[in-house]
Scaffold this active site. Structure first.
Site, PDB file in Angstrom:
ATOM      1  N   ASP A  38      30.472  39.678  49.591  1.00  0.00           N
ATOM      2  CA  ASP A  38      30.186  39.822  51.017  1.00  0.00           C
ATOM      3  C   ASP A  38      30.291  38.464  51.708  1.00  0.00           C
ATOM      4  O   ASP A  38      30.240  37.398  51.066  1.00  0.00           O
ATOM      5  CB  ASP A  38      28.763  40.395  51.164  1.00  0.00           C
ATOM      6  CG  ASP A  38      28.562  41.161  52.466  1.00  0.00           C
ATOM      7  OD1 ASP A  38      29.398  41.029  53.373  1.00  0.00           O
ATOM      8  OD2 ASP A  38      27.543  41.872  52.559  1.00  0.00           O
TER       9      ASP A  38
ATOM     10  N   ASP B 189      30.789  48.663  58.420  1.00  0.00           N
ATOM     11  CA  ASP B 189      29.411  49.118  58.203  1.00  0.00           C
ATOM     12  C   ASP B 189      29.153  50.429  58.928  1.00  0.00           C
ATOM     13  O   ASP B 189      28.109  51.053  58.738  1.00  0.00           O
ATOM     14  CB  ASP B 189      28.416  48.061  58.695  1.00  0.00           C
ATOM     15  CG  ASP B 189      28.220  46.961  57.661  1.00  0.00           C
ATOM     16  OD1 ASP B 189      28.581  47.182  56.486  1.00  0.00           O
ATOM     17  OD2 ASP B 189      27.722  45.880  58.024  1.00  0.00           O
TER      18      ASP B 189
HETATM   19  C1  DGJ Z   1      26.952  43.553  55.144  1.00  0.00           C
HETATM   20  C2  DGJ Z   1      27.683  44.623  54.402  1.00  0.00           C
HETATM   21  O1  DGJ Z   1      28.743  45.102  55.164  1.00  0.00           O
HETATM   22  C3  DGJ Z   1      26.723  45.730  54.020  1.00  0.00           C
HETATM   23  O2  DGJ Z   1      27.406  46.756  53.375  1.00  0.00           O
HETATM   24  C4  DGJ Z   1      25.646  45.170  53.153  1.00  0.00           C
HETATM   25  O3  DGJ Z   1      26.165  44.748  51.927  1.00  0.00           O
HETATM   26  C5  DGJ Z   1      24.949  44.019  53.862  1.00  0.00           C
HETATM   27  N1  DGJ Z   1      25.871  43.044  54.324  1.00  0.00           N
HETATM   28  C6  DGJ Z   1      23.949  43.364  52.947  1.00  0.00           C
HETATM   29  O4  DGJ Z   1      23.403  42.256  53.493  1.00  0.00           O
END
Ligand code: DGJ
Length: 736
Positions: A478, A548
């Protein structure tokens, strides 16, 4: 043969399946752009260069040299000598001067495709070989060499470009603008299609007419970004999914970029793509070199659909690597939307136990398992287990998950550091920063200086300890903030502006080490949702978290836009719970499944808490996914609906390469009252073959009928009034 050189006309012809790209050494040893588009048989088209018209030839009339330079279509235009359009190259020499004038020196043509040092790039394979042309240009005054590299993937119908610079002088020189490609079009009658958005709204399609002046998309955030994706299509005004000329450009890079079209005074269009020159500099000491990343160019004479399918084929075969390249990915369940930071080993095991019974194959432990991280305000950089949450340690948890017959995956954010972390306390100077200036926080975190090898090594050592200590088979990498106060404590002042690019090279270096040291681990990229969905990342990870926003209806636009350039099989897509956590919308569980099946497929919910009927639906949903996944991974994608223009429905197809079967998916969005059905023409089938729809094998239809006349798709109405809109269905057509 993909590339030929005509000695007499001094022109180069790059031929792919349906495409020709021509360039020529012209008057004054400049390199002129001749033609790019639909295939022509002619060996040369230099008559298009107006060589015989005297006002435009400096050798015959040096008085108008600047007019010549400002109007000629160039392959790689330079700043400072009279071409006032946007340039591809700008330098700053040791005297502070910025003119540059590249002229042809030599060329070579060879089989294969060179790797780009430190950079991701497409590659040739036995199945889809390539041929390369390198043209060496030189500025005689600065003794700066630029090698323009063109590769033709003939069968795939793709041409790629990049540039390599070498300082042949005994003095340093700085590149202040070093783009990767320039293409000149002899018209201004084009639309520019871009993929723009925001967090939870990534890669929405926008289409605008070109107009006089400069129009661009870019990123200066340190990553390819939520806001603009490094993809542009230029097309005829009336081009659509299936008709019209389209030129697609995609940058194989994950940092700052620019993609710019300039319509000139003479109603022509110059298009450029490369590293964003904003705040960019690169110092070349004598003998040093610099490589500008790759641009992939796709021409389609049959609309956006053909362009996309060409990109998909190239990326699936000649960009994505690793053991999962051609394999179905494990069906995962990720705990992020299920628990956020509030989990323990026990809770994860509860989820895993239930999930394993339903056929889910992998548990992914998301953010919050390390340091003392209970919220997003601490511990990034402390990649050791948070014992309070994972009692008994990580390996014990992984063993228990494995004992359920499931794989285990884990989340990292390796580029970041929290102010509240042991790493930051020990090495505050490792954060990207400008000494003496406040550091801007974003999501309570700073960015590590990945230009520094010792920083990357340190982080990697921590990651390795985790990876070597438990049976980890998947990583979600991430990246949750963009760069600010871009300064390094390790670079000298004359190299500070290199940090943007050095940062990206550092990320590539670490991802490269990780994927070669752990070839069995499936890597998924992610950046606050889909802020790094780019071809550079696809080189390292066969899948990328798309957004997301997991709402099935929002995903229609996001996935449609993403599919313009990137294969659906690379789109991270999960079924989540309702009301959706991002938009609060309720949609049927079945639709959520159908939309996620177009991507990598998985679940992101607390499977112990969802309604029983949803839980009961999971095994069937998994079977359906397994049935259609080979088509999604290997078939041809055809977009039928377009939610950007019509929000009543969306639909798409995946058709087997041999046209033996096809999956048609339909989502009813905002149903139009009093319209009971809609005639939809299918695409991509064999017109001469006969097909039946799996649920009604007694009826057969010719491919021609299905594509020309179409099928009637009834609005979905379940009678209880709840599941009309947002419902979906799949039809499976099989050749008789
Ligand atoms: C952003 C990601 O897109 C989410 O899926 C998740 O992993 C969060 N970060 C966790 O902090």
């Amino acid at each position: 043969m993909g590339i030929s050189y005509n000695e007499e006309s001094r022109s180069f012809k790059l031929t792919a399946k349906d495409t020709v790209y021509m360039l020529a050494v012209i008057n004054g040893e400049y390199l002129g752009h001749v033609y790019y588009g639909k295939k022509v048989p002619d060996e040369q088209l230099n008559y298009l260069m107006r060589l015989e018209e005297s006002p435009f030839t400096p050798e015959r009339n040096n008085r108008d040299r600047a007019v010549y330079l400002d109007t000629t279509p160039f392959e790689y235009p330079c700043f400072g000598i009279g071409d006032y359009r946007e340039s591809a190259l700008k330098v700053m020499d040791s005297e502070g001067m910025s003119a540059c004038d590249l002229r042809y020196v030599s060329h070579r043509i060879y089989e294969g495709k060179p790797a780009l040092e430190g950079l991701p790039a497409t590659f040739a394979t036995e199945k889809s070989p390539a041929e390369t042309l390198e043209i060496t240009m030189e500025d005689a005054h600065e003794r700066l060499t630029a090698v323009l590299v063109y590769t033709v993937f003939e069968e795939l119908d793709v041409i790629t470009r990049s540039v390599r610079f070498v300082n042949g002088n005994d003095k340093p020189i700085k590149l202040t603008r070093a783009l990767s490609a320039c293409v000149e079009f002899d018209t201004d009658k084009m639309d520019m299609i871009t993929l723009n958005g925001s967090w939870a709204r990534e890669r929405h399609m926008e289409r605008c007419r070109l107009h006089v002046g400069k129009q661009l998309i870019d990123s200066c955030r340190g990553e390819s970004s939520h806001q603009n994706n490094p993809f542009v299509a230029l097309c005829e005004h009336n081009a659509d999914e299936d008709r019209g000329e389209v030129y697609g450009f995609n940058f194989v890079y994950s940092g700052n970029f620019v993609a710019e079209a300039e319509v000139t005074q003479h109603a022509k269009t110059r298009f450029l793509m490369g590293i964003n020159p904003l705040d960019f500099e690169w110092l070349l000491e004598p003998g040093e070199s610099f490589t500008a990343p790759e641009v992939v160019m796709v021409y389609s004479d049959s609309g956006l659909g053909k362009m996309s399918r060409t990109f998909h084929d190239l990326y699936r075969e000649n960009l994505i690597r690793g053991e999962y390249k051609d394999r179905r990915r494990p069906i995962l369940i990720n705990n992020w939307e299920a628990t956020y930071f509030g989990f323990t080993s026990e809770k994860l095991l509860d989820i895993a136990k239930e999930a394993s019974k339903l056929g889910i194959e992998m548990l992914v432990m998301d953010d919050g398992w390390f340091g003392h991280r209970d919220s997003d305000n601490s511990s990034l950089g402390d990649w050791f287990v948070y014992e309070k949450k994972l009692e008994g340690g990580l390996s014990a948890l992984v063993e228990k998950v494995n004992a359920l017959g499931m794989k285990f995956g884990i989340w990292f954010e390796p580029e970041m550091v929290s102010p509240d972390s042991e790493l930051y306390k020990a090495h505050p100077d490792w954060a990207i920063q400008i000494k003496g200036r406040d550091l801007t926080l974003c999501r309570e975190q700073y960015v590590l200086d990945y230009s520094r090898k010792e920083v990357r090594d340190y982080v990697y050592d921590m990651m390795r300890k985790i990876l070597d200590n438990a049976n980890i088979e998947y990583i979600k990498w991430d990246m949750n903030r963009q760069l600010t106060e871009v300064g390094s404590n390790a670079l000298p002042k004359e190299r500070q502006r290199e940090l943007w690019h050095r940062y990206v090279l550092g990320v590539y270096d670490l991802m490269g080490r990780l994927t070669s040291d752990y070839p069995h681990i499936l890597l998924e990229n992610c950046s606050g949702g889909g802020a790094r969905f780019d071809a550079g990342m696809l080189y390292f990870s066969p899948q990328i978290w798309c957004s997301d926003d997991t709402d099935a209806i929002e995903r229609l636009k996001i996935q449609h836009g993403t599919s313009m350039c990137y294969p659906c099989s690379a789109m991270g897509a999960h079924v989540s719970d309702c009301p959706n956590h991002t938009v609060g919308r309720n949609t049927p569980f079945k639709t959520r499944g159908h939309v996620a099946m177009v991507g990598t497929f998985g679940y992101e919910l607390d499977v112990t808490h969802i309604p029983q009927e949803d839980r009961d639906a999971i095994p069937g949903q998994i079977e359906e996914f397994k049935k259609y996944n080979p088509l999604v991974r290997t078939g041809d994608h055809y977009r039928i609906g377009n939610m950007f223009e019509d929000n009543t429905f969306d639909a798409w197809m995946f058709v087997a390469k041999d046209k033996s079967e096809a999956m048609f998916e339909f989502v009813q969005v905002m149903g139009r009252p009093n319209q009971r059905s809609r005639r939809i023409r299918l695409k991509g089938l064999d017109p001469d073959a006969y097909y039946y729809e799996e649920s009604r094998p007694e009826e057969t239809f010719s491919g021609a009928a299905l594509m020309n006349a179409g099928i009637n798709v009834a609005w979905i109405w379940n009678g209880d009034g709840i599941y009309g809109d947002f419902s979906s269905k799949i039809l499976h057509f099989v050749r008789k």
